[in-house]
Structure formats: C-alpha cells, structure tokens
Design an enzyme around this catalytic site. Structure first.
Site, mmCIF file in Angstrom:
data_model
loop_
_atom_site.group_PDB
_atom_site.id
_atom_site.type_symbol
_atom_site.label_atom_id
_atom_site.label_comp_id
_atom_site.label_asym_id
_atom_site.label_seq_id
_atom_site.Cartn_x
_atom_site.Cartn_y
_atom_site.Cartn_z
ATOM 1 N N HIS A 74 -6.207 -3.039 -0.927
ATOM 2 C CA HIS A 74 -6.981 -3.191 0.190
ATOM 3 C C HIS A 74 -7.562 -4.615 0.277
ATOM 4 O O HIS A 74 -7.378 -5.359 1.368
ATOM 5 C CB HIS A 74 -8.085 -2.082 0.661
ATOM 6 C CG HIS A 74 -8.516 -2.381 1.862
ATOM 7 N ND1 HIS A 74 -9.608 -1.425 2.359
ATOM 8 C CD2 HIS A 74 -8.726 -3.250 2.570
ATOM 9 C CE1 HIS A 74 -10.020 -1.816 3.238
ATOM 10 N NE2 HIS A 74 -9.532 -2.831 3.694
ATOM 11 N N GLU A 132 -9.536 -15.317 4.384
ATOM 12 C CA GLU A 132 -10.674 -16.065 5.199
ATOM 13 C C GLU A 132 -11.987 -15.308 5.111
ATOM 14 O O GLU A 132 -13.030 -15.844 4.733
ATOM 15 C CB GLU A 132 -10.379 -15.930 6.520
ATOM 16 C CG GLU A 132 -9.418 -17.179 6.886
ATOM 17 C CD GLU A 132 -9.074 -17.457 8.473
ATOM 18 O OE1 GLU A 132 -9.770 -16.808 9.284
ATOM 19 O OE2 GLU A 132 -8.339 -18.254 8.835
ATOM 20 N N HIS A 134 -12.879 -12.662 2.845
ATOM 21 C CA HIS A 134 -13.521 -12.275 1.568
ATOM 22 C C HIS A 134 -13.223 -13.631 0.555
ATOM 23 O O HIS A 134 -13.916 -13.908 -0.223
ATOM 24 C CB HIS A 134 -12.775 -11.107 0.899
ATOM 25 C CG HIS A 134 -13.277 -9.949 1.743
ATOM 26 N ND1 HIS A 134 -14.080 -9.469 1.880
ATOM 27 C CD2 HIS A 134 -12.396 -9.406 2.688
ATOM 28 C CE1 HIS A 134 -14.283 -8.218 2.653
ATOM 29 N NE2 HIS A 134 -13.075 -8.332 3.321
#
Ligand code: U2P
Length: 268
Positions: A74, A132, A134
């Site tokens: 994820h 962008e 994380h």
C-alpha cells in the site's frame, strides 16, 4: 582587513553551497513539517479489498484475470510517534522516467486496487501519489524518488509476510477463521516486532510493519496500548479474522491492462 576576510568567507560559503548537489527531496524544510520518527510499510490483502470491486478499469489490479495471491504494497509511510504523519513535504514532481527499471516490479507488487486514482499533493491525479505524499517526507533518510520506491520494494521482499503466514498454516481461504493472537504472534516471531493489523468486516485488510530510521524492525504500537498483541484503541480486528480469496470480475488480460495503465500515466 577583517572586513575583507569576512566578505571572502561569505563568498566561499555561497560558492560551496551552490556547488553541492542538492537532494531531490528537501521538503521537510520546504513545508516546515518536522522530520518524521519512523517508517511504516503498509501491506494490503487483495482478497479483502478486491471482494468489494464492482466494476473494472485498466488501473485496477483486482481486475486482472488471476486473483492476486499475496499481500501487495500500500505504501511506505514516514510517521510520527504520536500517531500523526507529515504529508506532501515538497513540491518535487513525480517523474516516471526515474523509475523505469522498477515499473514491472511495481506493477506486480505495488499495484492500485481501485479504479479511482488518488489526488496528487499539488493538484492532478495519479497512481504514484505515494511518492509525493510520503516519499518526499522520508527525507533525509530517503533522498530521491528512485530510492523511495526501491527501498519500499526491498523491505517488502525481505519481509515476505504471505510466506510467513502460509508456513504457519494461515492461508487464504473463504471462511476459515484464525485467532487474531496467532496471526500477530506469527508475524511478530518472524519479523521481530509487533505489527499493526487493520480489518474490514472481520477480514484482514492491511498489515503494517514498522521500522526505525535505520530500517531495523520496531513495534508499531508500544506500551500500555497493547492488549493481546494489538492496540486497544486502534485495532479494527475481531478476535478471529479471515484472509479471504476473491473471484476477479475477469474483464481483461492482466498484462494488457497493466500496460494500458502505465501508458496512461506516461501520457498524463
Ligand atoms: O488510514 C487511512 C489513510 O491515512 C494515511 N495514513 C494512515 C496511517 C499512517 O500511519 N500514515 C498514513 O499516511 C494513508 O493514506 P494514503 O497513503 O493511502 O493516501 C491511509 O491510507
């Protein structure tokens, strides 16, 4: 004389600072968010998410003809110890060309499981919002886009939780329920620290592994918060959980759809 020396010193500092290579991410400074405390590798269980797929599109890996047989990524998140996290730390644009060599691996192990694409931090939509949102906040440990994705893949391959659970007899089936305590203990034994599990309607949806900044395992939750290996207030899992399988809607050939999705990305 002293004045001239000071001026020369200042000139030296300016020249040096301009000639140093600047890292791609220097966002924490840019947005004023403080540096993160630890990493979370968030894995998702496709069986739980893909069961809820009602229509198909090229970007959704749930729509591939063969069901995804393992946890997929994820995201790799930079988090704070207090449970919050920085986000969108710099306006550094995602450039797909920088990760061309990783794309086949990302397509397989870090696919989108949804049709709608996520909103990018500074406008637009895209599959790789993770960079962008994380990636830019992982500075100064991770300093560029390629390192962000390759670090996440490296942690994922080093910690194969599907295999760990399968070896303990915890398998994807429809209906079989496993004690939450057994799932947590099995992961903890193999990984070396407590995970955080997220469930939906009694099925495991997400498994989060936490790391110190040197990538050594650390507990995702600590101290008095823990009850039966899970955080009292934050777990959404019941005492018994399932790892469901799913039947893909099977609308298209997986490779074709995946490549269409990447084509769309490169054109955008
Ligand atoms: O949990 C819902 C979404 O919040 C973001 N999240 C959650 C926990 C955490 O420790 N860090 C974090 O970023 C995730 O947002 P996303 O990356 O999906 O946009 C998570 O999905």
């Amino acid at each position: 004389m002293a004045c001239v020396l000071r001026l020369l010193g200042l000139l030296f500092v300016l020249v040096c600072s301009h000639s140093l290579p600047l890292p791609s991410f220097h966002g924490v400074v840019a947005t004023g968010q403080r540096e993160f405390d630890y990493f979370v590798l968030a894995l998702q269980w496709p069986g739980t998410i893909c069961q809820a797929t009602h229509h198909c599109c090229s970007s959704n890996a749930c729509c591939r003809s063969n069901p995804l047989p393992e946890f997929t990524i994820h995201g790799l998140w930079a988090d704070y110890n207090d449970g919050s996290w920085p986000a969108c730390c710099s306006d550094s644009d995602f450039d797909i060309k920088k990760i061309t060599s990783l794309l086949p691996t990302l397509e397989k192990y870090w696919p989108s499981l949804y049709c709608s694409s996520s909103s990018l931090c500074f406008g637009g939509k895209g599959l790789f919002w993770a960079h962008e949102k994380h990636g830019t906040c992982s500075y100064p440990i991770i300093q560029d886009e390629y390192s962000y994705f390759s670090t996440a893949l490296g942690l994922y391959f080093k910690n194969n939780m599907t295999e760990v659970l399968n070896n303990a007899g915890i398998l994807a089936t429809n209906g079989e329920k496993y004690p939450l305590g057994d799932v947590v203990a099995t992961i903890k034994r193999a990984f070396g620290a407590s995970p955080l599990l997220v469930c939906k309607h009694g099925s495991l949806e997400e498994l989060r592994l936490c790391f110190y900044k040197d990538f050594k395992p650390r507990d995702c939750v600590t101290g008095s918060d823990i009850l039966n290996g899970m955080p009292r207030s934050r777990t959404s899992c019941p005492r018994y959980v399932t790892l469901p399988t799913y039947t893909p809607l099977g609308l298209a050939d997986s490779r074709k759809m995946a490549f269409e999705a990447f084509d769309a990305l490169t054109v955008a």
